[in-house]
Design a protein around this motif. Sequence first.
Motif, short mmCIF file in Angstrom:
data_model
loop_
_atom_site.label_atom_id
_atom_site.label_comp_id
_atom_site.label_asym_id
_atom_site.label_seq_id
_atom_site.Cartn_x
_atom_site.Cartn_y
_atom_site.Cartn_z
N LEU A 35 -14.21 24.00 14.58
CA LEU A 35 -14.62 24.68 15.81
C LEU A 35 -14.86 26.14 15.45
O LEU A 35 -13.91 26.88 15.15
CB LEU A 35 -13.53 24.55 16.87
CG LEU A 35 -13.78 25.27 18.21
CD1 LEU A 35 -15.05 24.75 18.88
CD2 LEU A 35 -12.58 25.10 19.14
N GLN A 36 -16.11 26.55 15.45
CA GLN A 36 -16.48 27.89 15.01
C GLN A 36 -17.25 28.62 16.10
O GLN A 36 -18.32 28.17 16.52
CB GLN A 36 -17.33 27.81 13.74
CG GLN A 36 -16.61 27.15 12.56
CD GLN A 36 -17.53 26.99 11.36
OE1 GLN A 36 -18.74 26.97 11.49
NE2 GLN A 36 -16.93 26.86 10.18
N GLY A 37 -16.68 29.72 16.55
CA GLY A 37 -17.37 30.52 17.57
C GLY A 37 -17.67 29.76 18.83
O GLY A 37 -18.70 29.99 19.47
N GLY A 38 -16.81 28.82 19.20
CA GLY A 38 -17.00 28.03 20.40
C GLY A 38 -17.90 26.83 20.22
O GLY A 38 -18.12 26.07 21.16
N GLU A 39 -18.44 26.61 18.99
CA GLU A 39 -19.29 25.45 18.71
C GLU A 39 -18.47 24.41 17.96
O GLU A 39 -17.90 24.69 16.91
CB GLU A 39 -20.50 25.84 17.88
CG GLU A 39 -21.44 24.65 17.62
CD GLU A 39 -22.65 25.02 16.79
OE1 GLU A 39 -23.77 24.90 17.31
OE2 GLU A 39 -22.46 25.43 15.62
N LEU A 40 -18.42 23.19 18.52
CA LEU A 40 -17.69 22.10 17.91
C LEU A 40 -18.64 21.20 17.13
O LEU A 40 -19.67 20.79 17.66
CB LEU A 40 -16.97 21.27 18.98
CG LEU A 40 -16.21 20.03 18.50
CD1 LEU A 40 -15.07 20.42 17.57
CD2 LEU A 40 -15.70 19.22 19.68
N HIS A 41 -18.31 20.92 15.88
CA HIS A 41 -19.10 20.02 15.06
C HIS A 41 -18.50 18.62 15.16
O HIS A 41 -17.29 18.44 14.96
CB HIS A 41 -19.11 20.47 13.61
CG HIS A 41 -19.85 21.75 13.39
ND1 HIS A 41 -20.49 22.07 12.22
CD2 HIS A 41 -20.09 22.79 14.22
CE1 HIS A 41 -21.07 23.24 12.33
NE2 HIS A 41 -20.83 23.71 13.53
#
Length: 219
Positions: free
Chosen positions: A177-183
């Motif tokens: 979870l990076q900068g509010g973006e979930l992969h």
Amino acid sequence: MAVARLTGQGAASRKYDLLTAIGAAGLAGGPADQRLALRLIVLITARYDWRRDRLATGQREIAALWSVDERTVKREMARLRERGWLVLRRQGGRGRVAEYGLGLAQLLQDTAPHWAAIGPDLEERLTPSPVPAGTSQVIPFPQPEGEDPWTRILQSFAAEAPVLYSTWLRQLRPGPLQGGELHLHAPSRFHASYVQTHLALRILAAGRENGIHALRIEG
């Protein structure tokens, strides 16, 4: 409610059950719903490739099958996609026809209210054992455990939309979870495409409280 797969032992009877459920749901609606259900049943019966889990039939052939013109086929196929009953896997073009798959989870969810009218034997085949009144819903697979954002989203779907959870979300694997973006990693490109098209907004709504504002789904 878990999805009863249409492969393996007992698959033939479950295919008939699915067609019956579509017909019963259609008959419970108005004339437009009845026509759409009948056309889907005929299309599945005549042209669906269960071994490859796909429908690859041209509009001209479908028009002949339905005794309509190609404009009607275009309109009705769009309605089936909008309902999630058919899922576009490959766009047609350059001499090749479009390829579709059944939106099994959506079909089961939409027809479930009519299963009881068909009979308890069908309910038993399409669902796990009945849940006694006054008890919590029983889902015959491990419940998601943990406190991370993705697990909390899974817990929400497992409680509120178990068909979607068991069919589409349980197989996804979370990345960072990076900068509010979930992969998220899906088991196939089709799976990733379906989740992106049909479930991404619901996943984001469930994850907003956990700091998730964007999704990247790969398969």
